[in-house]
Enzyme design. Sequence first.
Site, PDB file in Angstrom:
ATOM      1  CD  GLU A 178      18.155  38.888  35.775  1.00  0.00           C
ATOM      2  OE1 GLU A 178      18.012  37.794  35.242  1.00  0.00           O
ATOM      3  OE2 GLU A 178      19.245  39.681  34.865  1.00  0.00           O
ATOM      4  CD  GLU A 293      23.733  43.342  35.316  1.00  0.00           C
ATOM      5  OE1 GLU A 293      23.562  42.739  34.244  1.00  0.00           O
ATOM      6  OE2 GLU A 293      23.722  42.471  36.353  1.00  0.00           O
TER       7      GLU A 293
HETATM    8  C1  XIL Z   1      25.700  37.601  31.592  1.00  0.00           C
HETATM    9  C2  XIL Z   1      27.147  37.714  31.193  1.00  0.00           C
HETATM   10  O1  XIL Z   1      27.318  39.268  30.490  1.00  0.00           O
HETATM   11  C3  XIL Z   1      27.392  36.509  30.115  1.00  0.00           C
HETATM   12  O2  XIL Z   1      28.835  36.564  29.904  1.00  0.00           O
HETATM   13  C4  XIL Z   1      27.066  35.411  30.879  1.00  0.00           C
HETATM   14  O3  XIL Z   1      27.327  34.243  30.096  1.00  0.00           O
HETATM   15  C5  XIL Z   1      25.765  35.229  31.109  1.00  0.00           C
HETATM   16  O4  XIL Z   1      25.276  36.445  32.126  1.00  0.00           O
HETATM   17  N1  XIL Z   1      22.022  40.332  33.931  1.00  0.00           N
HETATM   18  C6  XIL Z   1      22.922  39.871  34.729  1.00  0.00           C
HETATM   19  C7  XIL Z   1      24.255  39.562  34.449  1.00  0.00           C
HETATM   20  O5  XIL Z   1      22.519  40.179  35.964  1.00  0.00           O
HETATM   21  O6  XIL Z   1      24.997  38.421  35.210  1.00  0.00           O
HETATM   22  C8  XIL Z   1      24.216  38.934  33.106  1.00  0.00           C
HETATM   23  O7  XIL Z   1      25.620  38.717  32.584  1.00  0.00           O
HETATM   24  C9  XIL Z   1      23.560  40.038  32.047  1.00  0.00           C
HETATM   25  C10 XIL Z   1      22.159  40.234  32.391  1.00  0.00           C
END
Ligand code: XIL
Length: 375
Positions: A178, A293
């Site tokens: 990100e 994701e």
């Molecule tokens: C999120 C997880 O799903 C949560 O359990 C954690 O607390 C915070 O992070 N983008 C990403 C992930 O790259 O690492 C994030 O995951 C969701 C958004």
Amino acid sequence: MKRRNLIAGAAAALVFGQLAGCARVDRTETGSITAPDRSAAGQAQPAASPSARALRSAASNRGLYFGAAIQSAALGDSRFRSNVVRDCSIITPEWAMKWDSLAPGRAYNFSEMDQLASFAARNGLAMRGHTLLWHKSLPRWAAAALASSRDWTLIEDHFSKVIGRYGNQVREWDVVNEPIEPEHGGNGLRQNQFYKAFGESYIQRAFETARARAPRARLVINEYGLEYNSSYEGQRRLTLLRLLERLRSRGVPVDTVGLQAHLDLRKGKVYADGIYGLMRDIGNMGLKVAITELDVAEANTGLSIERRDSLVADETRRYLDIVLQFNNVLGVSTWGLNDSHSWLRTQRSAANRGLPYDRDWRAKPMHGAILTAFA
Ligand code: XIL
């Protein structure tokens, strides 16, 4: 299609409010890890949905992988484990590999991540290394040290520890997570702790540092908010492409773009032209793509279950049909596998149905949509 098409629809500026991936749940909200039930560990149990075709085999028929993010706490559940083993050829630690999970205080504790890694090893699953640098998972002590010393050895040391320990199992490293935020002005890069300490060069240095320790793995830049037709997401697509161009021209060893694909029905339908243009331009740079994701946040949980599930499935299908036209895609990971282990429970609503299986491991239309998209 011309670049300018990527920002078509500029009039819809920011009407969609909060963007997927902006707000995070706290690691603690998802509960602490429970000890795996060793008796069943390592063996695939009979599948909960015997009629469901394994997603991993459908993907591999197409030369792709299928995987999912794993909340390590869920590994204590044998049903969860067997479904993961049936459907996935690769898993992503949802939080266990993040810097603040490994080293909340200066000392590193690998035990939670080790459990996940050994589950993967016992079951022949590869891993995605998620994530080496992310502004949301920098522990406080490291943030303070970085701000005061601006010392790259802090980052180097972290990479060495994590890649040194899990490098044999990790096929893809999300090296930088990100880095884009057009609202931070300037070059559209997120003014995170790393940017503040080192400027834009932190990205190049991170990839070089990772490459020195992981000579064969794929090195990924992972980003969200690239799917919809708003001027904001158009800017995000353009900013990502410009960053990739700069990195490529400097010979930075990034070879894969991770598209998070947190789809969101509140934003309308995915923007085919924008996604197509992004995919085409990434491909033209010689880069691979991983869908890292995938999940779907619902807009309206007041509709019938059937209607909701079909909206989720349609959106999934629309998205995958575009990206899977491109032959530089490595595979697809969903952010969780069933609705009881989804970050969307706390992000949006505990009732959200944005993953392939429901809470009782019944395959939903989204599951079918993924299978069809792979076919
Ligand atoms: C999120 C997880 O799903 C949560 O359990 C954690 O607390 C915070 O992070 N983008 C990403 C992930 O790259 O690492 C994030 O995951 C969701 C958004």
